[in-house]
Write a protein that holds these residues in place. Structure first.
Motif, PDB file in Angstrom:
ATOM      1  N   SER A  15      63.467 140.796 -16.232  1.00 31.35           N
ATOM      2  CA  SER A  15      62.753 140.778 -17.488  1.00 31.35           C
ATOM      3  C   SER A  15      61.427 140.018 -17.340  1.00 31.35           C
ATOM      4  CB  SER A  15      63.622 140.166 -18.593  1.00 31.35           C
ATOM      5  OG  SER A  15      63.038 140.323 -19.854  1.00 31.35           O
ATOM      6  N   THR A  16      60.788 139.747 -18.460  1.00 30.04           N
ATOM      7  CA  THR A  16      59.536 138.996 -18.454  1.00 30.04           C
ATOM      8  C   THR A  16      59.614 137.875 -19.483  1.00 30.04           C
ATOM      9  OG1 THR A  16      58.556 140.543 -20.046  1.00 30.04           O
ATOM     10  CG2 THR A  16      58.137 140.967 -17.717  1.00 30.04           C
ATOM     11  N   GLY A  17      58.870 136.854 -19.253  1.00 36.07           N
ATOM     12  CA  GLY A  17      58.877 135.678 -20.117  1.00 36.07           C
ATOM     13  C   GLY A  17      58.778 134.446 -19.252  1.00 36.07           C
ATOM     14  N   TYR A  18      57.602 133.796 -19.242  1.00 39.98           N
ATOM     15  CA  TYR A  18      57.312 132.682 -18.340  1.00 39.98           C
ATOM     16  C   TYR A  18      57.534 133.133 -16.899  1.00 39.98           C
ATOM     17  CZ  TYR A  18      56.643 127.726 -17.213  1.00 39.98           C
ATOM     18  OH  TYR A  18      56.143 126.523 -16.746  1.00 39.98           O
ATOM     19  N   GLY A  19      56.993 134.322 -16.591  1.00 39.83           N
ATOM     20  CA  GLY A  19      57.209 134.931 -15.288  1.00 39.83           C
ATOM     21  C   GLY A  19      58.415 135.844 -15.309  1.00 39.83           C
ATOM     22  N   SER A  20      58.727 136.397 -14.133  1.00 35.30           N
ATOM     23  CA  SER A  20      59.843 137.333 -14.041  1.00 35.30           C
ATOM     24  C   SER A  20      60.824 136.974 -12.927  1.00 35.30           C
ATOM     25  CB  SER A  20      59.311 138.753 -13.779  1.00 35.30           C
ATOM     26  OG  SER A  20      58.475 139.180 -14.838  1.00 35.30           O
ATOM     27  N   TYR A  21      60.542 135.917 -12.158  1.00 35.06           N
ATOM     28  CA  TYR A  21      61.377 135.525 -11.021  1.00 35.06           C
ATOM     29  C   TYR A  21      61.741 134.045 -11.140  1.00 35.06           C
ATOM     30  CZ  TYR A  21      59.893 139.916  -8.851  1.00 35.06           C
ATOM     31  OH  TYR A  21      59.649 141.235  -8.590  1.00 35.06           O
ATOM     32  N   GLU A  22      62.806 133.662 -10.444  1.00 35.42           N
ATOM     33  CA  GLU A  22      63.262 132.270 -10.491  1.00 35.42           C
ATOM     34  C   GLU A  22      62.186 131.295 -10.005  1.00 35.42           C
ATOM     35  OE1 GLU A  22      67.090 134.699  -9.990  1.00 35.42           O
ATOM     36  OE2 GLU A  22      64.982 134.820  -9.369  1.00 35.42           O
ATOM     37  N   SER A  23      61.416 131.700  -9.006  1.00 36.54           N
ATOM     38  CA  SER A  23      60.383 130.796  -8.475  1.00 36.54           C
ATOM     39  C   SER A  23      59.322 130.491  -9.516  1.00 36.54           C
ATOM     40  CB  SER A  23      59.734 131.410  -7.235  1.00 36.54           C
ATOM     41  OG  SER A  23      59.127 132.654  -7.549  1.00 36.54           O
ATOM     42  N   GLN A  24      59.135 131.396 -10.485  1.00 39.91           N
ATOM     43  CA  GLN A  24      58.166 131.169 -11.552  1.00 39.91           C
ATOM     44  C   GLN A  24      58.768 130.319 -12.673  1.00 39.91           C
ATOM     45  OE1 GLN A  24      57.649 135.412 -12.089  1.00 39.91           O
ATOM     46  NE2 GLN A  24      55.542 135.333 -11.314  1.00 39.91           N
ATOM     47  N   ARG A  25      59.929 130.712 -13.119  1.00 37.30           N
ATOM     48  CA  ARG A  25      60.528 130.037 -14.275  1.00 37.30           C
ATOM     49  C   ARG A  25      61.044 128.648 -13.936  1.00 37.30           C
ATOM     50  NH1 ARG A  25      63.550 135.595 -15.809  1.00 37.30           N
ATOM     51  NH2 ARG A  25      61.847 136.543 -16.978  1.00 37.30           N
ATOM     52  N   LEU A  26      61.430 128.435 -12.678  1.00 35.84           N
ATOM     53  CA  LEU A  26      62.005 127.146 -12.274  1.00 35.84           C
ATOM     54  C   LEU A  26      61.069 126.376 -11.355  1.00 35.84           C
ATOM     55  CD1 LEU A  26      65.644 128.406 -11.585  1.00 35.84           C
ATOM     56  CD2 LEU A  26      64.715 127.458 -13.704  1.00 35.84           C
ATOM     57  N   ARG A  27      59.790 126.664 -11.484  1.00 36.49           N
ATOM     58  CA  ARG A  27      58.788 126.032 -10.612  1.00 36.49           C
ATOM     59  C   ARG A  27      58.873 124.511 -10.660  1.00 36.49           C
ATOM     60  NH1 ARG A  27      53.984 128.321 -14.471  1.00 36.49           N
ATOM     61  NH2 ARG A  27      55.436 130.061 -14.449  1.00 36.49           N
ATOM     62  N   ASN A  28      59.092 123.969 -11.843  1.00 40.04           N
ATOM     63  CA  ASN A  28      59.133 122.508 -11.982  1.00 40.04           C
ATOM     64  C   ASN A  28      60.386 121.906 -11.368  1.00 40.04           C
ATOM     65  OD1 ASN A  28      56.687 122.488 -13.476  1.00 40.04           O
ATOM     66  ND2 ASN A  28      57.809 123.081 -15.316  1.00 40.04           N
ATOM     67  N   GLN A  29      61.488 122.648 -11.404  1.00 36.60           N
ATOM     68  CA  GLN A  29      62.736 122.122 -10.848  1.00 36.60           C
ATOM     69  C   GLN A  29      62.673 122.059  -9.322  1.00 36.60           C
ATOM     70  OE1 GLN A  29      62.761 124.189 -13.919  1.00 36.60           O
ATOM     71  NE2 GLN A  29      62.654 121.992 -14.391  1.00 36.60           N
ATOM     72  N   PHE A  30      61.960 123.011  -8.720  1.00 33.07           N
ATOM     73  CA  PHE A  30      61.815 122.984  -7.262  1.00 33.07           C
ATOM     74  C   PHE A  30      61.002 121.783  -6.792  1.00 33.07           C
ATOM     75  CE2 PHE A  30      63.132 127.443  -7.494  1.00 33.07           C
ATOM     76  CZ  PHE A  30      63.929 127.552  -6.367  1.00 33.07           C
ATOM     77  N   ILE A  31      60.128 121.291  -7.643  1.00 36.38           N
ATOM     78  CA  ILE A  31      59.331 120.127  -7.237  1.00 36.38           C
ATOM     79  C   ILE A  31      59.901 118.821  -7.788  1.00 36.38           C
ATOM     80  CG2 ILE A  31      57.242 121.501  -7.018  1.00 36.38           C
ATOM     81  CD1 ILE A  31      56.265 120.367  -9.656  1.00 36.38           C
ATOM     82  N   GLY A  32      61.089 118.893  -8.445  1.00 36.13           N
ATOM     83  CA  GLY A  32      61.807 117.664  -8.770  1.00 36.13           C
ATOM     84  C   GLY A  32      61.942 117.311 -10.228  1.00 36.13           C
ATOM     85  N   THR A  33      61.424 118.121 -11.147  1.00 36.68           N
ATOM     86  CA  THR A  33      61.531 117.831 -12.574  1.00 36.68           C
ATOM     87  C   THR A  33      62.848 118.374 -13.120  1.00 36.68           C
ATOM     88  OG1 THR A  33      59.132 117.995 -12.819  1.00 36.68           O
ATOM     89  CG2 THR A  33      60.449 118.152 -14.829  1.00 36.68           C
ATOM     90  N   HIS A  34      63.538 117.584 -13.923  1.00 33.81           N
ATOM     91  CA  HIS A  34      64.793 118.049 -14.501  1.00 33.81           C
ATOM     92  C   HIS A  34      64.517 119.114 -15.549  1.00 33.81           C
ATOM     93  CE1 HIS A  34      68.683 118.041 -16.563  1.00 33.81           C
ATOM     94  NE2 HIS A  34      69.176 117.490 -15.461  1.00 33.81           N
ATOM     95  N   ILE A  35      65.397 120.101 -15.647  1.00 34.34           N
ATOM     96  CA  ILE A  35      65.201 121.222 -16.561  1.00 34.34           C
ATOM     97  C   ILE A  35      65.099 120.762 -18.016  1.00 34.34           C
ATOM     98  CG2 ILE A  35      67.689 121.665 -16.819  1.00 34.34           C
ATOM     99  CD1 ILE A  35      64.915 124.342 -16.674  1.00 34.34           C
ATOM    100  N   SER A  36      65.772 119.683 -18.369  1.00 34.27           N
ATOM    101  CA  SER A  36      65.712 119.200 -19.754  1.00 34.27           C
ATOM    102  C   SER A  36      64.286 118.804 -20.129  1.00 34.27           C
ATOM    103  CB  SER A  36      66.661 118.016 -19.942  1.00 34.27           C
ATOM    104  OG  SER A  36      66.310 116.945 -19.077  1.00 34.27           O
ATOM    105  N   GLU A  37      63.556 118.238 -19.191  1.00 32.96           N
ATOM    106  CA  GLU A  37      62.162 117.859 -19.449  1.00 32.96           C
ATOM    107  C   GLU A  37      61.294 119.098 -19.618  1.00 32.96           C
ATOM    108  OE1 GLU A  37      58.549 115.406 -17.205  1.00 32.96           O
ATOM    109  OE2 GLU A  37      60.652 114.921 -16.748  1.00 32.96           O
ATOM    110  N   THR A  38      61.530 120.113 -18.811  1.00 32.90           N
ATOM    111  CA  THR A  38      60.782 121.369 -18.936  1.00 32.90           C
ATOM    112  C   THR A  38      61.030 122.009 -20.290  1.00 32.90           C
ATOM    113  OG1 THR A  38      60.840 121.791 -16.553  1.00 32.90           O
ATOM    114  CG2 THR A  38      60.521 123.701 -17.991  1.00 32.90           C
ATOM    115  N   ILE A  39      62.292 122.043 -20.710  1.00 35.09           N
ATOM    116  CA  ILE A  39      62.645 122.650 -21.992  1.00 35.09           C
ATOM    117  C   ILE A  39      62.010 121.879 -23.144  1.00 35.09           C
ATOM    118  CG2 ILE A  39      64.578 123.062 -23.578  1.00 35.09           C
ATOM    119  CD1 ILE A  39      66.286 123.665 -21.080  1.00 35.09           C
ATOM    120  N   GLU A  40      62.057 120.561 -23.058  1.00 33.34           N
ATOM    121  CA  GLU A  40      61.515 119.728 -24.135  1.00 33.34           C
ATOM    122  C   GLU A  40      60.010 119.902 -24.276  1.00 33.34           C
ATOM    123  OE1 GLU A  40      61.290 114.973 -25.375  1.00 33.34           O
ATOM    124  OE2 GLU A  40      62.549 115.638 -23.706  1.00 33.34           O
ATOM    125  N   ASN A  41      59.311 120.081 -23.167  1.00 33.08           N
ATOM    126  CA  ASN A  41      57.848 120.141 -23.195  1.00 33.08           C
ATOM    127  C   ASN A  41      57.295 121.560 -23.213  1.00 33.08           C
ATOM    128  OD1 ASN A  41      57.676 117.309 -23.055  1.00 33.08           O
ATOM    129  ND2 ASN A  41      57.833 117.351 -20.819  1.00 33.08           N
TER     130      ASN A  41
END
Length: 676
Positions: A589-615
């Motif tokens: 699908s689409t929405g903030y990218g279409s692949y895990e590397s796009q949507r979870l970009r911040n988690q790969f560099i160490g940011t917790h998903i809760s912070e991404t969701i909040e911001n």
């Protein structure tokens, strides 16, 4: 109240754990607890093993006071089979009356739906089966109905041809009446004029379309053919019509344990809550699972469905995951959950293998799995990864196939990938299909006999043959009818079924089909019927032919270095433990990218998903959550090696700032493979 002692826990350890292993404090707290609680458990925490320990201990106290029982539920037959396989020999009382160990569906069928049906229709339903239901409603929908004009029938057919609701709409029961819904957890079914129709339906015409659908659905139910979803509407019926029925269920079961709670769908969760979660409940109700591992489709996220209690227990230590893998997985947990990687090698040393990142040029996509295999082989030869060939190594992705060349999915990484049909089906399109429903390592006559009998039941159903009370035949009623009413022919029928079952084991398909085709006129004559409507079913070639072991290795495995890399979806490996797992990013699908590397970009560099969701600002938040849950499940499968594959342009755009000291990196360039 049962009191669990150290001696009890030692007893369970001796059965469930390896010599020298013990339950730690977290697990002991849960095993001792016999109050209404939730258990939030991380992947590989031994949650089910801790539950089994509790069941082993309770077994020693059975029967309970007033002969009350234990209810143990999970979502799948495989999970129930695991429970029975691990402790069944030690718990004969647990698996007999008044206790019940089974799936949520089997529980609802047994204690709610079937009693409700008997109470309403004064007989048992013929079957609860999705395939047979779909076939029946398709047929009855097209039948004329008393009091309807031909044009009203045409309107109903036209409506369905545009909105395709026939196989998805359901009954909902509330305040004493059935109403129609789009789906089991959907909104009320809206009857409206299709946009392409030039002249809108009148309000009366729309009303008659609704009535046509309602009558069709009720006709199927009255025929005794139920969809699995119908069981939940019938559960509401009996709870509404028989006051105190809920209390009877509670009185029957003193302890209720629901494993893998995150896999329950909204209607299943709500029914369990209705039965056991009220303040005055007589049952101790424990819900076990990991909210973060909910990846099955739902209109509402499981985190919203399963609102865990404030007072809950945690299993945060994962004996599956190493510290490097746990560090990555922990960044993906949407629901609050601590995760400690405690995975060790067989010699007790710490597993320290860094996750592997495979960066590939799009022209090299088919080389990703072979590259993973080569690297894995190096680890095996060096002794860093165990040399275990049994279902140990997997390549997985979210989406299997695609409809566009630029949308990378599993079939791009492994072009020969094929899907296996559901072997749990009992209803197929042709007679020959019934010959192909058994795995090569299944040599039992009973399973083949059942498949053949199901085929004969299907023939009767296609021909419209009914029993003495106008019901479709089941296997039991068909065999009983022949035995009692055609006693001279019964030995012949029984011998034929036996001989064909033996031939099925020998895979003598051509001979079996020929013999059955010759016998069918005699079979139908037992029911005063001739071969008419089922002629195509009997003669057509098989549509469903499951892949045999040799073919399966060629299409759903990659085999290059002396071991197999199993290729499949994330859903297919849920609950499994691997030694090494390659997670292949795929388009979804689409929405903030279409692949895990796009949507979870911040988690790969160490940011917790809760912070991404909040911001997060803007669209795509739900897609981020979906991707996080999918990666959480996929990344938490392996004990030793986790690998992730990302196309190089997405790596450069989104992941180039990840900490390369925490990853081993392989780049698949257009010209060569460079190991760095």
């Amino acid at each position: 109240m049962i009191k669990i002692t150290d001696e009890d826990i030692n007893y369970a350890e001796g059965i469930l754990l390896k010599p020298g292993q013990n339950f730690d404090l977290e697990r002991r707290l849960f095993i001792r607890n016999l109050c209404t609680i939730d258990l939030q458990a991380v992947p590989g925490s031994g949650k089910t093993t801790a539950l089994l320990a509790k069941l082993l201990i309770i077994e020693k106290r059975l029967p309970l006071s007033e002969n009350r029982g234990i209810l143990v539920l999970s979502h799948t037959n495989a999970a129930i089979d695991e429970i029975k396989g691990r402790i069944g020999h030690h718990c004969p009382k647990l698996f007999s009356y008044p206790n019940f160990v089974g799936t949520i569906q089997s529980f609802v069928d047994t204690f709610l739906a079937i009693p409700a049906y008997v109470n309403k229709f004064k007989r048992k339903p013929v079957c609860i089966d999705n395939e047979i239901y779909s076939e029946t409603i398709e047929k009855l929908f097209k039948y004329g109905k008393k009091g309807f004009k031909q044009q009203e029938k045409n309107n109903a057919l036209y409506y369905n041809s545009n909105f395709n609701v026939l196989h998805t709409f359901r009954f909902s029961f509330g305040e004493g009446v059935f109403t129609l819904k789009k789906s089991i957890n959907g909104n009320p079914l809206e009857i409206k004029t299709p946009s392409k129709k030039l002249k809108p339906f009148t309000s009366q015409e729309l009303k008659r379309i609704s009535e046509w659908l309602w009558i069709t659905k009720m006709n199927v139910m009255e025929a005794g053919i139920l969809h699995f979803d119908d069981a939940y509407a019938l559960a509401d019926v009996i709870l509404y019509n028989i006051k105190g029925y809920k209390e009877l269920i509670q009185k029957r079961f003193q302890y209720v344990f629901v494993d893998e709670m995150q896999d329950m769908e909204q209607h299943q969760f709500q029914l369990l809550e209705t039965l056991f979660a009220n303040d005055n409940s007589k049952s101790i109700y424990q819900r076990l699972g990991d909210v973060n591992q909910s990846i099955f489709p739902s209109s509402i996220s499981t985190i919203d469905i399963w609102r865990q209690r404030k007072d809950k227990l945690f299993l945060k230590g994962s004996h599956r995951l190493s510290k490097p893998i746990a560090n990555l997985v922990s960044k993906l947990s949407i629901a609050p959950s601590e995760l400690e990687g405690r995975g060790l090698n067989n010699d007790g040393t710490e597993i320290t293998i860094k996750p592997l990142l495979i960066i590939y040029d799009s022209k090299k996509v088919t080389e990703v799995i072979p590259t993973f295999s080569t690297k894995l082989n190096e680890y095996i030869k060096s002794g860093l990864v165990p040399d275990d060939k049994s279902n140990a190594f997997h390549a997985i992705g979210w989406r299997k196939n695609h409809d566009h060349d630029n949308k990378i999915c599993l079939s791009d990484y492994h072009p020969d990938l094929k899907g296996l049909a559901d072997k749990s089906e009992i209803d197929f399109e042709t007679l020959e299909d019934y010959f192909h429903t058994h795995s090569n390592d299944d040599y039992t006559l009973a399973n083949r006999r059942k498949s053949l009998l199901n085929a004969f039941v299907k023939i009767l159903r296609i021909e419209g043959v009914k029993d003495e009370v106008a019901r479709s035949f089941t296997i039991t009623r068909m065999v009983r009818f022949i035995r009692l009413s055609r006693s001279n022919e019964y030995p012949i029928f029984n011998l034929n079924i036996y001989n064909w079952s033996v031939k099925l084991i020998d895979k003598d398909i051509k001979s079996i089909k020929s013999e059955i085709q010759k016998y069918i006129p005699d079979f139908l004559n037992l029911f005063n019927c001739e071969l008419r409507h089922s002629a195509d079913f009997v003669s057509n070639p098989a549509i469903y032919i499951p892949i045999n072991n040799e073919e399966e290795e060629a299409v759903n495995y990659y085999d290059k270095d002396g071991f197999k890399i199993n290729v499949g979806t994330v859903h297919s490996v849920k609950g499994q433990t691997h030694i090494a797992t390659l997670y292949l990013e795929t388009f979804f699908s689409t929405g903030y990218g279409s692949y895990e590397s796009q949507r979870l970009r911040n988690q790969f560099i160490g940011t917790h998903i809760s912070e991404t969701i909040e911001n997060h600002k803007g669209a795509g938040l739900e897609k981020i959550k979906q991707s996080a849950k999918m990666a959480y499940v996929g990344f938490s499968r392996p004990t030793h090696l986790l690998a992730f594959a990302v196309e190089e342009s997405r790596f450069e755009s989104f992941l180039k700032h990840l900490n390369k000291k925490e990853w081993d990196i392989i780049e698949l360039k257009k010209t060569a493979v460079i190991d760095s």
